[in-house]
Design a protein around this motif. Structure first.
Motif, PDB file in Angstrom:
ATOM      1  N   GLY A  75      37.824  18.996  40.072  1.00 15.31           N
ATOM      2  CA  GLY A  75      38.092  19.312  38.646  1.00 15.31           C
ATOM      3  C   GLY A  75      38.574  18.177  37.701  1.00 15.31           C
ATOM      4  N   PHE A  76      38.092  17.096  37.995  1.00 17.08           N
ATOM      5  CA  PHE A  76      37.922  15.939  37.393  1.00 17.08           C
ATOM      6  C   PHE A  76      37.580  15.933  36.144  1.00 17.08           C
ATOM      7  CE2 PHE A  76      37.255  11.665  35.916  1.00 17.08           C
ATOM      8  CZ  PHE A  76      38.251  10.911  36.339  1.00 17.08           C
ATOM      9  N   GLN A  77      38.728  15.415  34.761  1.00 19.27           N
ATOM     10  CA  GLN A  77      38.138  15.513  33.569  1.00 19.27           C
ATOM     11  C   GLN A  77      38.712  14.299  32.828  1.00 19.27           C
ATOM     12  OE1 GLN A  77      40.566  18.667  31.978  1.00 19.27           O
ATOM     13  NE2 GLN A  77      38.929  20.423  32.458  1.00 19.27           N
ATOM     14  N   ALA A  78      37.766  13.466  32.175  1.00 22.45           N
ATOM     15  CA  ALA A  78      38.111  12.475  31.394  1.00 22.45           C
ATOM     16  C   ALA A  78      37.634  12.636  29.892  1.00 22.45           C
ATOM     17  CB  ALA A  78      37.475  11.088  31.911  1.00 22.45           C
ATOM     18  N   VAL A  79      38.764  12.617  28.994  1.00 22.99           N
ATOM     19  CA  VAL A  79      38.452  13.149  27.711  1.00 22.99           C
ATOM     20  C   VAL A  79      38.952  12.145  26.741  1.00 22.99           C
ATOM     21  CG1 VAL A  79      38.804  14.863  25.729  1.00 22.99           C
ATOM     22  CG2 VAL A  79      38.575  15.528  28.256  1.00 22.99           C
ATOM     23  N   ARG A  80      38.014  11.399  25.707  1.00 25.42           N
ATOM     24  CA  ARG A  80      38.151  10.523  24.879  1.00 25.42           C
ATOM     25  C   ARG A  80      38.983  11.399  23.501  1.00 25.42           C
ATOM     26  NH1 ARG A  80      37.022   4.946  23.723  1.00 25.42           N
ATOM     27  NH2 ARG A  80      38.303   4.572  21.663  1.00 25.42           N
ATOM     28  N   ARG A  81      40.173  11.143  22.894  1.00 23.76           N
ATOM     29  CA  ARG A  81      40.555  11.508  21.973  1.00 23.76           C
ATOM     30  C   ARG A  81      41.291  10.352  20.997  1.00 23.76           C
ATOM     31  NH1 ARG A  81      44.516  15.912  24.886  1.00 23.76           N
ATOM     32  NH2 ARG A  81      42.719  17.526  25.681  1.00 23.76           N
ATOM     33  N   GLY A  82      40.415  10.172  20.099  1.00 25.54           N
ATOM     34  CA  GLY A  82      40.838   8.887  19.137  1.00 25.54           C
ATOM     35  C   GLY A  82      40.933   7.658  20.083  1.00 25.54           C
ATOM     36  N   GLY A  83      41.906   6.999  20.176  1.00 20.34           N
ATOM     37  CA  GLY A  83      41.961   5.794  20.828  1.00 20.34           C
ATOM     38  C   GLY A  83      42.676   5.842  22.267  1.00 20.34           C
ATOM     39  N   GLU A  84      42.820   7.170  22.603  1.00 16.71           N
ATOM     40  CA  GLU A  84      43.448   7.447  24.058  1.00 16.71           C
ATOM     41  C   GLU A  84      42.540   8.335  24.931  1.00 16.71           C
ATOM     42  OE1 GLU A  84      48.241   8.118  22.695  1.00 16.71           O
ATOM     43  OE2 GLU A  84      46.749   9.919  22.631  1.00 16.71           O
ATOM     44  N   LEU A  88      37.619   6.480  36.712  1.00 15.63           N
ATOM     45  CA  LEU A  88      37.286   7.144  35.535  1.00 15.63           C
ATOM     46  C   LEU A  88      36.000   7.926  35.531  1.00 15.63           C
ATOM     47  CD1 LEU A  88      37.699   6.803  32.411  1.00 15.63           C
ATOM     48  CD2 LEU A  88      35.967   5.164  32.386  1.00 15.63           C
ATOM     49  N   LEU A  89      34.981   7.527  36.395  1.00 21.56           N
ATOM     50  CA  LEU A  89      33.992   8.387  36.795  1.00 21.56           C
ATOM     51  C   LEU A  89      33.789   8.386  38.182  1.00 21.56           C
ATOM     52  CD1 LEU A  89      31.923   6.456  34.134  1.00 21.56           C
ATOM     53  CD2 LEU A  89      32.718   8.617  33.964  1.00 21.56           C
ATOM     54  N   PRO A  90      34.098   9.366  38.670  1.00 22.10           N
ATOM     55  CA  PRO A  90      34.319   9.719  40.274  1.00 22.10           C
ATOM     56  C   PRO A  90      32.830   9.796  41.037  1.00 22.10           C
ATOM     57  CG  PRO A  90      35.088  11.919  39.205  1.00 22.10           C
ATOM     58  CD  PRO A  90      34.535  10.840  38.167  1.00 22.10           C
ATOM     59  N   ALA A  91      31.751  10.316  40.644  1.00 21.76           N
ATOM     60  CA  ALA A  91      30.500  10.379  40.989  1.00 21.76           C
ATOM     61  C   ALA A  91      29.405  10.312  40.009  1.00 21.76           C
ATOM     62  CB  ALA A  91      30.283  11.053  42.136  1.00 21.76           C
ATOM     63  N   VAL A  92      28.756   9.703  39.615  1.00 23.97           N
ATOM     64  CA  VAL A  92      27.803   9.644  38.258  1.00 23.97           C
ATOM     65  C   VAL A  92      26.456   9.028  38.899  1.00 23.97           C
ATOM     66  CG1 VAL A  92      29.381  10.185  36.526  1.00 23.97           C
ATOM     67  CG2 VAL A  92      28.493   8.038  36.984  1.00 23.97           C
ATOM     68  N   GLY A  93      25.146   9.558  38.445  1.00 23.70           N
ATOM     69  CA  GLY A  93      23.932   8.839  38.506  1.00 23.70           C
ATOM     70  C   GLY A  93      23.712   7.799  37.440  1.00 23.70           C
ATOM     71  N   LEU A 132      30.289   7.656  25.491  1.00 26.36           N
ATOM     72  CA  LEU A 132      31.163   8.643  24.898  1.00 26.36           C
ATOM     73  C   LEU A 132      32.711   8.328  25.279  1.00 26.36           C
ATOM     74  CD1 LEU A 132      29.047  11.916  26.051  1.00 26.36           C
ATOM     75  CD2 LEU A 132      29.482  10.781  23.747  1.00 26.36           C
ATOM     76  N   ILE A 133      32.838   7.880  26.644  1.00 26.15           N
ATOM     77  CA  ILE A 133      34.348   7.702  26.900  1.00 26.15           C
ATOM     78  C   ILE A 133      35.040   6.367  26.538  1.00 26.15           C
ATOM     79  CG2 ILE A 133      36.072   7.548  28.944  1.00 26.15           C
ATOM     80  CD1 ILE A 133      34.282   9.560  30.349  1.00 26.15           C
ATOM     81  N   LEU A 134      34.223   5.372  26.729  1.00 24.20           N
ATOM     82  CA  LEU A 134      34.505   3.861  26.525  1.00 24.20           C
ATOM     83  C   LEU A 134      33.443   3.203  26.087  1.00 24.20           C
ATOM     84  CD1 LEU A 134      36.865   2.878  29.755  1.00 24.20           C
ATOM     85  CD2 LEU A 134      37.608   3.116  27.078  1.00 24.20           C
ATOM     86  N   PRO A 135      33.088   3.436  24.662  1.00 27.83           N
ATOM     87  CA  PRO A 135      31.920   2.948  23.993  1.00 27.83           C
ATOM     88  C   PRO A 135      32.412   1.344  23.924  1.00 27.83           C
ATOM     89  CG  PRO A 135      33.241   4.146  22.401  1.00 27.83           C
ATOM     90  CD  PRO A 135      33.692   4.436  23.467  1.00 27.83           C
TER      91      PRO A 135
END
Length: 158
Positions: free
Chosen positions: A41-50, A106-111, A121-124
């Protein structure tokens, strides 16, 4: 007619090797399942500077990080994730991943393709730097010799 008789000590060595292999495999499996439950259920969302990070199903953990306080992003690959082409992205940030048995994921498992898209998207503001340093070949030996030694001992006992 048998040329070599199998002694009971050889049979017991097989049993000991099987128990050791089972314990190692069982330990890895338990760690894998616990990690899976911890990050389900991992979620990482960018909201402004947070950055808002939420994970877990048994124990839900929530974090609110300032994106400007992220020092660096570290990409990790184990042998298994390298085979399947996945990465794990860990961040260094004040207050995140500092407790016992906690990782700063921050990213558990991505290709590879999803990695670049997710990071943009998360940390440009963070761009992955190219790996310019290649470790000397002798460091490979320092990494693998314990495994080779253990396998050799198991085979001799086999």
């Amino acid at each position: 007619m048998r040329l070599f008789a199998e002694s009971s000590s050889v049979r017991s060595n097989h049993w000991v090797a099987a128990v050791i292999a089972g314990v190692l495999l069982g330990g890895w499996l338990i760690d894998f399942v616990l990690n899976l439950i911890r990050h389900l259920g991992f979620q990482a969302v960018r909201r402004g500077g947070e950055l808002y990070i939420r994970c877990g199903i048994v124990t839900v953990r929530e974090y609110l990080l300032s994106a400007g306080r992220v020092n660096f992003l570290q990409l990790r690959q184990s042998i298994l994730t390298k085979i399947f082409g996945y990465y794990a992205g860990m961040v260094s940030c004040t207050g995140y991943g500092k407790e016992k048995n906690e990782q700063s994921v921050l990213l558990p498992a991505v290709g590879r393709d999803d990695l670049r898209r997710s990071l943009s998207l998360i940390l440009p503001e963070l761009r992955p730097a190219p790996n310019r340093w290649r470790p000397p070949l002798r460091t490979l030996w320092r990494t693998v010799w314990p495994d080779i030694l253990l396998c050799g001992l198991l085979l001799l006992g086999w």
